[in-house]
Design a protein around this motif. Structure first.
Motif, mmCIF file in Angstrom:
data_model
loop_
_atom_site.group_PDB
_atom_site.id
_atom_site.type_symbol
_atom_site.label_atom_id
_atom_site.label_comp_id
_atom_site.label_asym_id
_atom_site.label_seq_id
_atom_site.Cartn_x
_atom_site.Cartn_y
_atom_site.Cartn_z
ATOM 1 N N SER A 20 9.442 0.241 -8.664
ATOM 2 C CA SER A 20 10.878 0.002 -8.453
ATOM 3 C C SER A 20 11.164 -0.442 -7.024
ATOM 4 C CB SER A 20 11.673 1.285 -8.721
ATOM 5 O OG SER A 20 11.944 1.407 -10.078
ATOM 6 N N ALA A 21 10.555 0.265 -6.090
ATOM 7 C CA ALA A 21 10.787 -0.058 -4.679
ATOM 8 C C ALA A 21 10.327 -1.478 -4.359
ATOM 9 C CB ALA A 21 10.042 0.950 -3.796
ATOM 10 N N ALA A 22 9.219 -1.893 -4.975
ATOM 11 C CA ALA A 22 8.695 -3.238 -4.715
ATOM 12 C C ALA A 22 9.593 -4.319 -5.312
ATOM 13 C CB ALA A 22 7.277 -3.353 -5.280
ATOM 14 N N LEU A 23 10.257 -3.996 -6.421
ATOM 15 C CA LEU A 23 11.087 -4.994 -7.105
ATOM 16 C C LEU A 23 12.525 -5.025 -6.594
ATOM 17 C CD1 LEU A 23 9.991 -4.315 -10.809
ATOM 18 C CD2 LEU A 23 9.632 -6.462 -9.567
ATOM 19 N N MET B 79 16.839 1.337 -10.028
ATOM 20 C CA MET B 79 15.573 1.666 -10.693
ATOM 21 C C MET B 79 15.061 0.482 -11.524
ATOM 22 S SD MET B 79 13.566 4.071 -10.191
ATOM 23 C CE MET B 79 14.587 5.265 -9.325
ATOM 24 N N PRO B 80 14.632 -0.583 -10.856
ATOM 25 C CA PRO B 80 14.207 -1.782 -11.593
ATOM 26 C C PRO B 80 13.029 -1.553 -12.547
ATOM 27 C CG PRO B 80 14.508 -2.292 -9.268
ATOM 28 C CD PRO B 80 14.610 -0.803 -9.400
ATOM 29 N N SER B 81 12.256 -0.474 -12.320
ATOM 30 C CA SER B 81 11.102 -0.286 -13.204
ATOM 31 C C SER B 81 11.531 0.029 -14.630
ATOM 32 C CB SER B 81 10.185 0.819 -12.673
ATOM 33 O OG SER B 81 10.833 2.060 -12.719
ATOM 34 N N ALA B 82 12.792 0.312 -14.848
ATOM 35 C CA ALA B 82 13.278 0.557 -16.220
ATOM 36 C C ALA B 82 13.402 -0.736 -17.012
ATOM 37 C CB ALA B 82 14.638 1.254 -16.173
ATOM 38 N N MET B 83 13.273 -1.879 -16.333
ATOM 39 C CA MET B 83 13.696 -3.125 -16.989
ATOM 40 C C MET B 83 12.595 -4.134 -17.261
ATOM 41 S SD MET B 83 17.163 -3.758 -14.863
ATOM 42 C CE MET B 83 16.246 -4.003 -13.362
ATOM 43 N N PHE B 84 11.324 -3.775 -16.996
ATOM 44 C CA PHE B 84 10.305 -4.763 -17.376
ATOM 45 C C PHE B 84 9.773 -4.400 -18.754
ATOM 46 C CE2 PHE B 84 7.673 -1.588 -15.237
ATOM 47 C CZ PHE B 84 6.633 -1.448 -16.134
ATOM 48 N N GLY B 85 9.098 -5.366 -19.393
ATOM 49 C CA GLY B 85 8.530 -5.104 -20.717
ATOM 50 C C GLY B 85 9.585 -4.767 -21.753
#
Lengths: 362, 409
Positions: free
Chosen positions: B154-157, B197-203
């Protein structure tokens, strides 16, 4: 026969070790499992010594101990180990007994402890005895075939999540009580070395072939020949109670001694079929499933294994991952015959979980 | 930027999944920013360090070093004394040297007590020229490593997602429409949640395509098989809500495991497909979803599978359509959801009831606050269970709420 356990077989073992484990099956494998596989891959295969060959392979004077974690898998996943605990625990035990340890045995083959024994052997470059003390997972450290034959849990050495080390000598039967009280303060888990004994004696007290059998069962699960629960039940010698949906999960606070001194509070799981004519299935959980009731009649009980299989992922289900609405296969697998004796039932039957008068016995 | 029925549209739902997938899988992932990690844990040594086992193409870009600080909370609530601020100063120094503008904080036991993460974040953010700070307990998900990893992703995105969403927000604001973003669980997030929290949004594609296929098939409870040439992905839907899982082995991240609420239940290949499909799944009918060929019909491989499945499942419904079309439909019908999973030390029935109420209150607030007046909340999960092999009174309290439309949509 002496064989080896390479990283590939450890992956089989990883699946096989989940069989019959509800409290700490790793339905979704994570970094702890990967660490074990990576360690074996890096350090080379672990030598697996059959109990019948322990004396000849290791020599008469060889010493062995069990390795395994005590406490909560969820605590271990939340506060992961540093990786040095298995070695520190065994070195601590060696100091306590004043002798070097020559081989390792699993405390129990069910759940993560099977893998912790493997990684302990790999880190110490020691052989691993192909046996275990439970043939499944039981909650107390004295519910073992090792204890059944008179071996003592202690001296015991353990390391907790904060790096604290405990060493225990107990000449009475109080090791479980003392360790359990330490466990809470130390942070929820202890990686231990325990049951020090002559290798041949420890091997004889264990359930032989436990690791080989578990890896073979894992290979069945990995065989990729379709999601066929009846086949799995057949090959593992079990009985399939059917496919059901979890419709309720009810926690009841333990009153008085009803939990049988078990380190958890009672939980009841209710399963229903989509077909209303199919009977209701109720599981009583005290860490593990201790009773299975079909329309109110006891159909399975400890020491047999009542387990839940995820029919889609072909994995055994972890209690912490299951949610109401999940569909599972309910499977009963027979416990090792050593648990079916009167002494075995006293240690691991329904009464040991505070359920006197219940149970299905051979 | 907005096309189509922009005059009549009331809201825009963005599926960022394919974009994030392409950023994460790029050989040179230039959209990802460098991140410095602060790990708050009992011991410095660990079986996994924060960036260990990441694909090299990602660490080359993202790894801004990490700092260990002793702390965290164990399962009976135990901790150590005050935070060692010198470790946080070290993290700031490392971030400056490594040119990372984001610091990720992950503490063990934060699902029981997030204070160590909050205190560390507060300290960092009161320093001169403060970095962007991301805390793992906000991502959620049991298991420390998986939660920490999701937070680092998330932090990276974050910076690139923010830039993208700022541009979209300018357009939606100009047209006075609300903005929502679809997640990998098939639910919709607010623009603010998507930023944090961008990690919720891939895939997202499988979940959204399955959701769209259910609309096309006209059912709201189903077992949904989404076919790809390599495998079939299996999902379950109850009353229009996909059943969610919390740990993902992410194909966009070279099968790294991380905490992400997503809807995939299993992957089937080869003979597993007809074998598994033949079995009932809680009485749900089955939908098989396949891609359309260039003439709009099913591909021969999918047609063959569908024919086999039809012989086993008379209730089978087949949906053939371009995946992106189905995913767009799935995004449009997505509903706000909130799932909270946390540990609590409870003593007695009143404590248990109180913890459940508190979880529900937070989840309902989140869902109803998505778009006030548009939704009413429905509880889809409310369970509380003792943690095995502990008698400290530690429970896992698990709650999920969905927002149902308050009026016709």
């Amino acid at each position: 026969m002496t064989t080896t356990l390479d990283a590939q077989r450890v992956e089989d073992l990883l699946l096989g070790a989940q069989i019959g484990v509800l409290s700490s099956a790793s339905t979704f494998f994570g970094d702890i499992e990967r660490w074990v596989i990576d360690t074996v891959a890096q350090r080379g295969p672990v030598t697996l010594v059959h109990p019948d060959e322990a004396a000849s392979y290791l020599g008469d004077g060889a010493m062995a101990c069990c390795a395994g974690a005590i406490g909560s898998l969820q605590a271990l996943q939340e506060m992961p180990p540093s990786g040095s605990e298995p070695v520190r625990a065994v070195r601590g035990l060696e100091r306590l007994i004043g002798e070097p340890i020559d081989c390792i045995a699993p405390l129990n083959v069910g759940g993560l402890n099977c893998l912790l024994a493997v990684v302990t052997a790999a880190l110490l470059d020691l052989p691993l005895l192909d046996c275990d003390g439970m043939g499944r997972l039981l909650p107390r450290i004295d519910q073992t075939t090792y204890a059944r034959t008179g071996l003592s849990v202690s001296p015991l050495s353990g390391i907790g999540p904060w790096g604290d080390q405990i060493e225990l000598r107990s000449d009475s039967d109080r090791s479980e009580t003392v360790v359990r009280s330490v466990l809470n303060g130390i942070g929820g888990w202890l990686i231990t070395a325990l049951y020090p004994a002559g290798a041949a004696r420890l091997a004889a007290a264990g359930i032989p072939g436990a690791i080989t059998n578990s890896a073979a069962a894992g290979a069945i699960l990995r065989s990729g020949r379709g999601l066929d629960s009846p086949r799995i039940a057949r090959q593992l010698g079990g009985t399939l109670l059917g496919r059901r949906t979890l419709t309720a999960l009810v926690h009841r606070r333990a009153e008085g001694p009803s939990s049988g001194g078990q380190p958890a509070q009672p939980l009841t799981m209710l399963f229903e079929s989509e077909n209303p004519r199919e009977p209701l299935l109720l599981l009583e959980v005290r860490n593990e499933v201790v009773l299975a009731l079909v329309d109110g009649s006891v159909t399975g009980s400890v020491p047999d294994l009542v387990c839940l299989l995820d029919p889609f992922r072909q994995r055994f289900v972890d209690l912490s991952d299951i949610t109401v609405g999940d569909v599972v296969e309910v499977l009963i697998l027979p416990a090792d015959e050593r648990w079916k004796t009167s002494e075995g039932l006293r240690l691991a039957g329904p009464a040991s979980f505070g359920l006197d008068g219940f149970g299905v016995f051979p | 930027m907005l096309a189509g029925d922009r005059d009549s549209a009331r809201e825009v739902v963005v599926d960022l999944g394919p974009i994030l997938d392409s950023w994460l899988t790029a050989p040179r992932p230039t959209q990802l920013a460098r991140v410095t990690a602060v790990r708050i844990a009992p011991t410095e040594s660990s079986i996994r360090t924060p960036f260990e086992n990441w694909p090299a193409r990602l660490t080359d870009r993202v790894d801004g070093g990490w700092v260990w600080m002793q702390g965290g909370v164990d399962m009976h609530g135990g901790s150590v004394g005050p935070l060692d601020q010198s470790r946080l100063d070290l993290a700031l120094e490392l971030a400056r040297e490594g040119r990372s503008d984001t610091i990720s904080i992950a503490a063990t036991g934060a699902l029981l007590d997030p204070r160590p993460e909050l205190e560390a974040a507060e300290y960092l953010m009161t320093r001169p020229d403060p970095p962007r700070v991301v805390m793992a307990h906000l991502n959620g998900g049991r298991r420390f490593f998986e939660r920490e990893r999701a937070t680092l992703v998330s932090a990276a995105l974050m910076s690139s997602v923010e830039t993208f969403l700022d541009a979209v927000t300018d357009a939606t604001d100009a047209h006075r429409v609300t903005l929502a973003v679809a997640g990998a669980d098939g639910a919709r997030l607010t623009g603010q949640d998507a930023r944090s929290m961008p990690s919720a949004m891939f895939g997202t594609t499988t979940a959204l395509a399955a959701q769209g296929a259910a609309v096309r098939a006209g059912v709201d409870s189903a077992t949904i098989l989404v076919w790809t040439p390599r495998e079939v992905r299996v999902l379950s839907m109850d009353d229009g809500i996909l059943r969610a899982r919390r740990i993902r082995s992410a194909s966009a991240l070279s099968r790294m495991r991380l905490a992400q609420r997503h809807a995939g239940q299993a992957r089937w290949m080869g003979p597993s497909v007809p074998g598994g499909a033949a079995e009932p799944n809680g009485g749900r009918p089955m939908i098989a979803v396949g891609p359309a060929d260039h003439q709009g019909g099913p591909t021969p491989e999918f047609e063959s599978l569908a024919a086999t499945l039809r012989t086993q499942r008379p209730d089978l419904r087949v949906v053939v359509a371009p995946v992106d079309e189905l995913a767009a439909l799935g995004a449009a019908v997505s509903l706000p959801q909130c799932e909270i999973e946390r540990f609590s030390i409870l003593d007695g029935a009143d404590d248990v009831a109180g913890a459940r109420r508190e979880n529900l209150r937070v989840a309902q607030g989140k869902v109803l606050g998505t778009n006030p007046g548009e939704y009413f909340s429905e509880t889809i999960l409310d369970q509380c269970q003792p943690v095995s092999f502990l008698d400290t009174g530690t429970f896992l309290v698990h709650t999920a709420v969905v927002g149902r439309p308050a009026g016709p949509r």
